[in-house]
Design an enzyme around this catalytic site. Structure first.
Site, PDB file in Angstrom:
ATOM      1  CE  LYS A 169      -1.993  -1.425   3.743  1.00  0.00           C
ATOM      2  NZ  LYS A 169      -2.865  -1.693   4.912  1.00  0.00           N
ATOM      3  CB  THR A 200      -7.167   8.477   6.800  1.00  0.00           C
ATOM      4  OG1 THR A 200      -6.046   8.925   7.601  1.00  0.00           O
ATOM      5  CG2 THR A 200      -7.409   9.475   5.681  1.00  0.00           C
ATOM      6  N   GLY A 202      -8.497   3.878  10.485  1.00  0.00           N
ATOM      7  CA  GLY A 202      -9.128   2.613  10.118  1.00  0.00           C
ATOM      8  C   GLY A 202      -8.963   2.212   8.662  1.00  0.00           C
ATOM      9  CB  THR A 203      -7.091   3.719   5.819  1.00  0.00           C
ATOM     10  OG1 THR A 203      -7.524   5.036   6.133  1.00  0.00           O
ATOM     11  CG2 THR A 203      -7.060   3.547   4.317  1.00  0.00           C
ATOM     12  N   GLY A 204      -6.476   0.877   6.885  1.00  0.00           N
ATOM     13  CA  GLY A 204      -5.877  -0.436   6.628  1.00  0.00           C
ATOM     14  C   GLY A 204      -6.807  -1.582   6.982  1.00  0.00           C
ATOM     15  CB  CYS A 205      -9.009  -2.177   9.923  1.00  0.00           C
ATOM     16  SG  CYS A 205      -7.811  -1.894  11.229  1.00  0.00           S
TER      17      CYS A 205
END
Length: 266
Positions: A169, A200, A202-205
């Site tokens: 990412k 932003t 929580g983007t990865g989860c």
């Protein structure tokens, strides 16, 4: 779909983000809580991991009765939890998306340094897809990505630990949000316009859960990642202020087509 991750009391990341994402994408969400955090928009004030027996019992309870079509892992915190979860997903006949969570959005450590080797040798080899961000790539492999041209080196380094696919990412790079998905043979470059929105959390989860949700619905890895990228880009655009720090992405943006991405939720 089953998420194996930590609880975020602020509701923006972790188990809470995973379940919201699954609901938004039409998938029945189930959960195995690995840790409890005291967390808000300003950071993580405390974290308490659950005993391995509790994590294993939750997993077996769900999988042995209900079954599962995809698994996603998030915060695993310790060597013992990493190794137990790696064993569980390796023995489950379903695709596994591993989000090797190491550091929170606010810079708080969510993985013991002693657990890094277990992530490399036990967890990543059990993954259908690993989804590290650039900080996690550096933490796991030592490769530091400074530009888009470094993404291939990062992907090769992560793939050397055994996942079938890796999604590097590139959201922390300047310019458009560029990610590289590869299995070492084919490459898929995913680009999205960067939204000027600092909310932003929580983007990865959310991205990992969106991918696993699409895999549960029968999509291929490249199809699932492309659909998840579109979903999370909309969620970032619609991210909203909550508390005094970094607010969450809006998991429900796609459920409000009349509003569209970029319209804050209540």
């Amino acid at each position: 779909m089953l998420t194996v991750a930590g609880s975020d009391s602020g509701g923006g990341a972790g188990i809470q983000a995973d379940l919201k994402t699954m609901l938004a994408l039409g998938v029945h969400g189930m959960s195995v809580v690995t840790a409890v955090t005291a967390q808000n928009s300003l950071g993580v004030q405390g974290a308490w991991e659950l005993p391995v027996e509790a994590v294993r019992a939750q997993y077996r309870s769900v999988v042995d009765d209900i079954g599962v079509q995809a698994v996603k892992t998030g915060m695993l915190a310790s060597v013992e939890l990493v190794e137990a979860v790696a064993e569980l997903i390796a023995g489950t006949d379903a695709p596994a998306v591993v989000d090797p969570v190491g550091i929170s959005k606010h810079g708080d450590s969510l993985l013991a340094a002693s657990a890094l080797d277990s992530v490399r040798t036990k967890l990543l080899p059990a993954a259908t897809l690993a989804t590290p961000n650039l900080d996690e790539v550096a933490q796991l492999t030592g490769v530091r990505v400074e530009s888009e041209s470094d993404l291939r080196e990062a992907a090769a380094a992560v793939l050397s630990y055994g996942p079938e696919w890796v999604l590097i990412k590139g959201g922390h790079l300047p310019g458009d949000a560029v990610d590289l998905l590869t299995d070492g043979t084919e490459e898929h470059w995913l680009r999205a316009r960067r939204h000027d929105n600092r909310h932003t959390h929580g983007t990865g989860c959310t991205l990992a859960s969106a991918i696993a949700s699409q895999l549960a619905k029968g999509q291929s890895v490249p199809e699932a990642v492309a659909a998840a990228k579109e979903y999370v880009t909309g969620a970032i655009a619609a991210g909203f202020a909550l508390g005094g720090g970094i607010g969450p992405v809006d998991h429900a943006w796609a459920l409000r087509p009349q509003a569209g991405p970029g319209t804050p939720s209540a």
